[in-house]
Motif scaffolding. Sequence first.
Motif, short mmCIF file in Angstrom:
data_model
loop_
_atom_site.label_atom_id
_atom_site.label_comp_id
_atom_site.label_asym_id
_atom_site.label_seq_id
_atom_site.Cartn_x
_atom_site.Cartn_y
_atom_site.Cartn_z
N PRO A 208 -22.91 -52.04 31.68
CA PRO A 208 -24.12 -51.26 31.77
C PRO A 208 -24.11 -50.67 33.22
N THR A 209 -24.13 -49.67 33.40
CA THR A 209 -24.09 -48.70 34.83
C THR A 209 -25.27 -47.67 34.96
N LEU A 210 -26.05 -48.00 36.28
CA LEU A 210 -26.79 -46.81 36.59
C LEU A 210 -26.26 -46.33 37.89
N PRO A 232 -20.08 -41.33 29.14
CA PRO A 232 -21.37 -40.91 28.64
C PRO A 232 -22.18 -42.00 28.70
N ASN A 233 -21.95 -43.24 28.47
CA ASN A 233 -23.12 -44.35 28.54
C ASN A 233 -23.43 -44.77 29.71
N THR A 234 -24.19 -44.04 30.51
CA THR A 234 -24.46 -44.29 31.92
C THR A 234 -25.71 -43.58 32.04
N THR A 235 -26.76 -44.45 32.71
CA THR A 235 -27.80 -44.08 33.08
C THR A 235 -27.91 -43.33 34.49
N MET A 236 -28.27 -41.88 34.38
CA MET A 236 -28.12 -41.25 35.82
C MET A 236 -29.59 -40.99 36.25
N VAL A 237 -29.94 -41.21 37.45
CA VAL A 237 -31.30 -41.06 38.18
C VAL A 237 -31.13 -40.17 39.34
N THR A 238 -32.02 -39.10 39.66
CA THR A 238 -31.94 -38.10 40.55
C THR A 238 -33.28 -38.52 41.45
N VAL A 239 -33.33 -39.09 42.71
CA VAL A 239 -34.39 -38.87 43.37
C VAL A 239 -34.74 -37.90 44.23
N PRO A 240 -35.79 -36.88 44.05
CA PRO A 240 -35.96 -35.68 44.55
C PRO A 240 -36.36 -36.19 46.25
N ALA A 257 -35.98 -47.13 39.81
CA ALA A 257 -35.00 -47.07 38.87
C ALA A 257 -34.32 -48.24 38.74
N VAL A 258 -33.69 -49.37 39.74
CA VAL A 258 -32.93 -50.43 39.54
C VAL A 258 -33.73 -51.50 38.80
N ALA A 259 -35.17 -51.55 39.01
CA ALA A 259 -35.92 -52.53 38.29
C ALA A 259 -36.02 -52.16 36.67
N GLU A 260 -36.25 -51.29 36.31
CA GLU A 260 -36.26 -50.60 35.16
C GLU A 260 -35.06 -50.87 34.41
N PHE A 261 -33.83 -50.37 35.28
CA PHE A 261 -32.50 -50.83 34.69
C PHE A 261 -32.14 -52.06 34.42
N LEU A 262 -32.41 -53.09 35.26
CA LEU A 262 -32.16 -54.44 34.98
C LEU A 262 -33.07 -55.05 34.05
N GLN A 263 -34.14 -54.52 33.97
CA GLN A 263 -35.12 -54.87 33.05
C GLN A 263 -34.64 -54.68 31.60
N GLY A 264 -34.20 -53.64 31.23
CA GLY A 264 -33.64 -52.95 30.15
C GLY A 264 -32.36 -53.52 29.84
N LEU A 265 -31.56 -54.54 30.53
CA LEU A 265 -30.21 -54.93 30.43
C LEU A 265 -30.37 -55.84 29.02
N GLY A 266 -31.45 -56.84 28.92
CA GLY A 266 -31.23 -57.78 27.91
C GLY A 266 -30.03 -58.12 27.28
N GLY A 267 -29.77 -58.06 26.10
CA GLY A 267 -28.25 -58.63 25.82
C GLY A 267 -27.52 -57.38 25.67
N ASN A 268 -27.47 -56.17 26.39
CA ASN A 268 -26.91 -54.81 26.22
C ASN A 268 -25.69 -55.16 27.10
#
Length: 296
Positions: A208-210, A232-240, A257-268
């Motif tokens: 999994p990649t952010l 394609p299976n990449t989470t992209m975040v842009t900080v204004p 962004a990082v906290a949400e990504f890490l919390q969403g890892l679960g078993g993925n």
Amino acid sequence: MDRVERGVVRHGVRLMVRDYGGSGSPVVMLHGLAGHSGEWDTTAGWLRERHRVLAFDQRAHGASERRPADVSRAAYVADVVTIIDELELGEAVLIGQSLGGHTAMLAAAARPDLVQALVLVEAGPGNPDADLPNAIRSWLASWPVPFGSQDAAIEFFGGGPVGSGWAAALEERQDGWWPRFEPELMVRSVVELSRRSFWPEWRQVSCPTLVVLAESGFFSADAAREIARDRPNTTMVTVPGAGHDVHLERPEAVRAAVAEFLQGLGGNRSGRGVGRNVRSRSGIQSETHTCEKLGQ
């Protein structure tokens, strides 16, 4: 901030690691070119609530070996592997900014067994740029070293948290404040980047990649789309409203962004996204790209 300084040696090159402690799955953070591990102090402060957190001065930087003979991409990557192995971290999350992100990406591609997830901050595969070494050389030559004081350095680097972050990397000598690196080794560290792209390695990343990019950073909107399209299976975040040093300038946005990504890892473990476009609580724009979204 409380931490333990650890030394890890690989082939005679000593690497200095900041171990911030914490419990849970390990996170290893990598700074960018001409940077230092202290750039991650703020990030480590909240990450260690749920993770064991480490950062290190990469070879030729900071308190690590100042003049290593080898500053190839492979050497930088091997250092990451050594730290994970020597400190018995098992699978780690790698977070890297700029050149540190590039190193983290290559480590994830080369050793998927050691990398649980990947966070690239203002980093990507890159394209060949023959002018890059000279651009780095000219940029470093523009630094008015020695700086008369840390305050003078903070002002030179733009003030605020970005200026303070860069100035914190300097060491005081009898005649003023100096960088803790050799400029020519910084130039040599980017030679491979100037000669070829690393898209094949990017495609090999399976975890999994952010990717966190700044609105006014080094990556255009077209470049961001190319990164997402190629994997394609990449989470992209842009900080204004942020530049290349977004982790220093907008740490709260990077944290969200990082906290949400890490919390969403679960078993993925496969890196598959969920096909969403959302605006998070922090106001940053987030996209998780899937094959379907890109028509593949």
